[in-house]
Design a protein around this motif. Structure first.
Motif, short mmCIF file in Angstrom:
data_model
loop_
_atom_site.label_atom_id
_atom_site.label_comp_id
_atom_site.label_asym_id
_atom_site.label_seq_id
_atom_site.Cartn_x
_atom_site.Cartn_y
_atom_site.Cartn_z
N ARG A 1 84.56 -20.60 62.24
CA ARG A 1 84.38 -20.87 60.81
C ARG A 1 83.10 -21.65 60.52
N SER B 1 100.23 -12.55 68.75
CA SER B 1 101.22 -13.02 67.79
C SER B 1 102.47 -12.16 67.88
N ARG C 1 86.84 -20.90 55.21
CA ARG C 1 88.26 -21.28 55.23
C ARG C 1 89.05 -20.10 55.78
N PRO D 1 92.57 -18.91 58.42
CA PRO D 1 93.78 -19.39 59.11
C PRO D 1 93.51 -19.64 60.58
N VAL D 2 94.26 -20.54 61.18
CA VAL D 2 94.08 -20.86 62.60
C VAL D 2 94.66 -19.72 63.44
N TRP E 1 96.28 -18.91 66.28
CA TRP E 1 96.93 -19.61 67.38
C TRP E 1 97.00 -18.77 68.65
#
Length: 668
Positions: A459, A170, A20, A22-23, A25
């Motif tokens: 993942r 980011s 699990r 986070p994506v 991006w």
């Protein structure tokens, strides 16, 4: 009558584990701008071979596009990129020389180097794997061009992704040029607050896992910045020195929290709130504000409050005291079931690791030879079978084997199942995309979709295989092999069968050989740290203690990762080997207890006698020596004469865990 449910075997449950995360991006955007556009540019200009090679390079670099600062990205992407280009040069040279069956011994040699590099850390392991994959593809894919040209095109594709890593990222956080490093240090304080808040509760394990990862990332980020400054011969700026001092305060606070975490009792919420204020101060540039009131009810709490005060002083300064010497960041303690931390290149190269640990990590050490032999035999066998069955398109079979057989990437059975499932899914998706009338551009579109999926797919290995299959089939289709999809399923099936058979041969799959050396190194590092704690005089500079503790935790993390992988193998041979996970867990608890003991000794706790300290250290060293030589078995282990240490609760815990190791390591 109800039957008790039987636990699912680890080797059967492992293929279904899902991380699990986070994506990412920004990485998804970079992936979409890599393989697909590069392949499309090659199609548009009529230079298909350069388009395929640059897209291939960007795909392999995309596997290494992981979260981190720009400088960590340069290391994690750049070094494997050089290895990939070198592998392409080797493979293309074999193709130009029309090597024929000489390809088999050549790939055996490259596979040995690739597998042996698995012991040197994850960055060099990835570099070795991609070097081997590029060598196979360079020797098998029928693309025109000189070997050096192909290598340069592959390197250009890798560098394109690296350029995007520097540009597409980011939004920069508060801190200007230090935004990434500042955010990494702030994450350490946040993770420490989570660990303190979860102490003694069911969420303690995940919280400590996040803290370990945060310390590792921050340590690597600051090391790379200092390394860059030295290479550019640029003196460190004021804000860099201040950030380094604040990270040192964070590591000292983690050290002081050891005794609190070791007690495993819930803590007041105000204790966890103070580190959170430091994190907010780093992100906003404001003062941390009011901290929790000091309390001297116990030595452990007194040490924590003193470290908290020192951190507040570090945050109040606007000018650095002096350049801070480089020291390894200490790893937080707890019950290190969670210590499966990926080790960075620099921390592997620069960490304070003892001689036995360095020997275990050597390319030509016992582990390096065994790992190299496993990869080399599987690659050579798959290449020979492929040349017999499909001499014109033989490269897919050994290329599939490359991504399966690396011993540090997970259990063999789990990776084989996921590779087959991912390949079938990828082939079906590619075939479905071919039914959509999109002209000559549809392979580039599919490659772009696969590139965008790749960062998210880290993942789970099956999902990662789907993304890679989509991209590789796009490259092969553009190169002229329009009927290759069905062959890929057959070749993948054969490769999986070869890996399962060859990879489980007795010498290549013996957990004692693949895990024992790491556990032995970890026990020796643990004993060295324990001896230093017990023999140091009051007031001794804690620098060496921190370095030894860091080395012990690093060795224990490697040992735990190897033990968990071996426990999930199809043929774990548990009846003929010690209970590695229990041995590692006991050693981790010894380091925890010894660290808590060091904190208490610094605050006036009872110091054990020289005889008591020597008895514990010799027992631990004897167990490590017994595990190092499988022929000694339980005869080399000390007897059950480890009595509790009077007036020293933490060392009583040490004695208990040493006895636990003796019990679980006594397998014949």
């Amino acid at each position: 009558m109800l039957r008790a449910q039987r636990a699912v075997p680890a080797w059967l449950a492992h293929p279904f584990r899902w991380q699990r995360l986070p994506v990412p991006w920004a990485a998804v955007a970079r992936g979409a701008l890599c393989a697909g556009p590069l392949l499309g540019a090659g199609i548009a200009t009529g230079h298909v071979a350069p388009g395929v090679l640059t897209a291939l390079g960007s795909m392999l670099a995309g596997v290494n596009d992981r979260p981190g600062t720009r400088r960590t990205g340069i290391v994690h992407i750049g070094l494997p990129a050089l290895a990939t280009a070198f592998g392409m040069l080797i493979g293309a040279s074999l193709q130009t020389a029309d090597a024929g069956w000489w390809i088999v011994p050549a790939l055996f040699a490259v596979g040995f180097v690739s597998g042996a590099g698995s012991v040197a850390g994850p960055v060099r392991s990835n570099a070795g794997m991609q070097m081997l994959a590029a060598a196979i593809l360079g020797a098998g894919m029928p693309l025109p061009g000189a070997p050096w040209e192909k290598a340069l095109f592959v390197l250009a594709g890798c560098l394109w992704l690296l350029l995007l890593r520097l540009v597409v990222r980011s939004p920069r956080r508060t801190g200007g040029a230090l935004g990434g490093e500042r955010a990494a240090v702030a994450t350490v304080f946040d993770a420490l607050a989570d660990a303190l808040g979860a102490a003694g509760g069911p969420g303690a394990e995940p919280a400590r896992r996040r803290l370990t990862a945060a310390l590792d990332r921050a340590d690597e980020a600051l090391r790379l910045r200092r390394l860059t400054s030295r290479l550019l011969r640029r003196p460190a700026r004021t804000e860099e020195l201040l950030l380094t001092e604040r990270f040192a305060a964070a590591t000292a606070l983690c050290e002081a929290s050891v005794a609190l975490l070791w007690e495993a009792r819930p803590l007041p919420s105000r204790v966890a709130e103070s580190p959170r204020r430091f994190a907010d101060a780093l992100r906003t540039g404001r003062s941390p504000g009011r901290l929790s009131a000091p309390e001297t009810s116990t030595a452990a709490r007194g040490a924590f409050d003193q470290a908290l005060l020192d951190a507040a002083v570090a945050f109040a300064r606007r000018e650095p005291l002096a350049p801070v010497p480089e020291q390894p960041a200490p790893v937080p303690v707890g019950r290190p079931v969670w210590m499966t931390v990926p080790q960075s290149l620099l921390s592997g190269a620069l960490g304070a690791v003892g001689g036995r640990t360095r020997r275990g990590r050597s390319l030509f050490g016992p582990a390096g030879r065994d790992y190299g032999l496993r990869v080399a035999v599987c690659i050579a066998a798959s290449a020979a079978v492929a040349l017999l069955l499909r001499p014109e398109h033989w490269y897919w079979l050994p290329a599939t084997t490359t991504f399966l057989v690396k011993p540090d990437l997970g259990p063999l059975f789990s990776r084989t199942v996921n590779r087959f499932a991912g390949t079938v899914a990828g082939v079906l998706l590619f075939a479905g995309a071919g039914l959509v009338p999109t002209g000559v551009w549809w392979p580039a579109v599919v490659a772009g979709v696969g590139g965008a999926l790749l960062p998210f797919a880290t993942r789970h290995f099956a999902l990662q295989t789907v993304a890679i299959t989509l991209m590789v089939l796009s490259f092969v289709y553009v190169s002229g092999a329009h009927e290759a999809a069905a062959e890929r399923v057959v070749d993948t099936s054969i490769a999986c069968g070869i890996v399962l058979v060859v990879g489980h041969l007795p010498r290549l799959a013996d957990p004692r050989r693949r895990v024992g050396h790491r556990v032995t190194s970890a026990l020796h590092s643990t004993e060295e740290f324990l001896r230093h704690v017990l023999e140091s005089e009051p007031g001794t500079d804690p620098t060496r203690r921190l370095a030894l503790r860091r080395a012990a935790y690093r060795a224990l993390g490697e040992a735990r990762a190897a033990a968990e992988t071996a426990a999930a193998e199809l043929l774990a041979a548990r009846d003929r080997n010690p209970d590695w996970l229990t041995v590692v867990t006991a050693a981790e608890r010894i380091v925890d207890a010894a660290t808590a003991c060091a904190v208490r000794l610094d605050h006036g706790a009872h110091r054990p006698s020289v005889a008591e300290a020597e008895r514990l250290c010799q027992a631990l060293s004897a167990m490590a020596d017994a595990l190092e030589d499988p022929r000694r078995g339980s005869a080399g282990l000390p007897g059950p004469d480890l009595l509790p240490v009077p007036d020293c609760a933490t060392l009583t815990d040490v004695a208990t865990e040493v006895e636990r190791i003796r019990g679980y390591a006594g397998a014949p």
